[in-house]
Design a protein around this motif. Structure first.
Motif, mmCIF file in Angstrom:
data_model
loop_
_atom_site.group_PDB
_atom_site.id
_atom_site.type_symbol
_atom_site.label_atom_id
_atom_site.label_comp_id
_atom_site.label_asym_id
_atom_site.label_seq_id
_atom_site.Cartn_x
_atom_site.Cartn_y
_atom_site.Cartn_z
ATOM 1 N N LYS A 77 45.470 36.460 37.542
ATOM 2 C CA LYS A 77 45.669 37.424 38.623
ATOM 3 C C LYS A 77 44.354 37.994 39.147
ATOM 4 N N ARG A 78 43.261 37.804 38.405
ATOM 5 C CA ARG A 78 41.976 38.348 38.833
ATOM 6 C C ARG A 78 41.345 37.450 39.884
ATOM 7 N N GLU A 79 40.713 38.077 40.882
ATOM 8 C CA GLU A 79 40.046 37.341 41.953
ATOM 9 C C GLU A 79 38.802 36.652 41.400
ATOM 10 N N THR A 80 38.658 35.369 41.656
ATOM 11 C CA THR A 80 37.546 34.608 41.082
ATOM 12 C C THR A 80 36.294 34.606 41.953
ATOM 13 N N GLY A 81 36.422 34.953 43.225
ATOM 14 C CA GLY A 81 35.276 34.865 44.123
ATOM 15 C C GLY A 81 34.371 36.075 44.131
ATOM 16 N N VAL A 82 34.756 37.150 43.423
ATOM 17 C CA VAL A 82 33.965 38.377 43.417
ATOM 18 C C VAL A 82 33.600 38.724 41.974
ATOM 19 N N THR A 102 39.538 44.185 41.481
ATOM 20 C CA THR A 102 40.459 43.124 41.068
ATOM 21 C C THR A 102 39.758 41.805 40.747
ATOM 22 N N GLY A 103 38.428 41.813 40.817
ATOM 23 C CA GLY A 103 37.679 40.597 40.523
ATOM 24 C C GLY A 103 37.351 40.467 39.045
ATOM 25 N N ARG A 104 36.255 39.782 38.774
ATOM 26 C CA ARG A 104 35.814 39.565 37.393
ATOM 27 C C ARG A 104 34.461 40.247 37.180
ATOM 28 N N ARG A 138 31.478 34.176 45.790
ATOM 29 C CA ARG A 138 31.003 34.434 47.157
ATOM 30 C C ARG A 138 30.357 35.818 47.293
#
Length: 199
Positions: A77-82, A102-104, A138
């Motif tokens: 569920k965590r955003e991978t691009g941030v 919500t990222g990593r 990104r």
């Protein structure tokens, strides 16, 4: 505590080493534990032994977990691009308490410090650069403490990541100069994250 038995004195001395506890606070804490042996002291001793045996650094981000990969890195569920870069695990926990990200994460394990002979090789900066390339990141948010060391580290990371072309941003309003994330309230952290600025 001159009249205390040797083992109790040793426990007080160990407790006094904890952040926020001096000799007096440690003495009070130990006396409380002794009075509440079965309800507090024994479960605490068991929990300490269990955590000591099971706690390890997450192989991906550096968070503390009881598995090789922490729940944040393992979550789909965590955003991978941030990617949010923090100095220490306590800063990661503060960001998570605020609930706005919500990222990593990427835990550096400290900051650059000439006085303490902490150079880039002692931190997880090379691993950060590798993650940005491997994970298709990104944006990298530099959520470092607003201290001289924190800002020096942020500048170094910005230079190290420049060849990757990744977008860099930093926390904005609400984080005072000299302030540390772990001591800020959740609302301040959320506001700073929402109003982050591009570097």
């Amino acid at each position: 505590m001159a009249d205390a038995p040797g083992d109790i004195e040793a426990l007080i001395a160990l407790m006094a080493r904890l952040p926020g506890l001096g000799p007096r606070s440690a003495r009070r804490a130990v006396l409380h534990l002794l009075r509440k042996r079965s309800g507090v002291m024994e479960p605490l001793a068991l929990a300490l032994a269990k955590v000591s045996a099971s706690a390890r650094d997450c192989r991906i981000c550096g968070n503390i977990s009881d598995h090789d990969t922490c729940p944040i890195c393992a979550s789909a569920k965590r955003e991978t691009g941030v990617l949010c870069v923090v100095e220490d695990v306590s800063d990661l926990w503060a960001m998570e308490r605020a609930g706005g990200f919500t990222g990593r994460y990427h835990v550096l394990g400290g900051t650059l410090s000439a006085l303490e002979s902490i150079g880039p090789e002692a931190l997880r900066i090379p691993h950060l650069v590798a993650r940005v390339g491997q994970e298709g990141v990104r944006e990298v948010i530099l959520a470092l403490n607003a201290t001289v060391e924190g800002q020096t580290t942020a500048h170094y990371i910005a230079e190290a990541l420049a060849p990757t072309g990744v977008q860099l941003s930093a926390l904005a309003q609400g984080v005072p100069m000299g302030g540390e994330l772990d001591y800020l309230d959740d609302g301040t952290i959320s506001a700073a994250l929402a109003a982050r600025r591009r570097l």
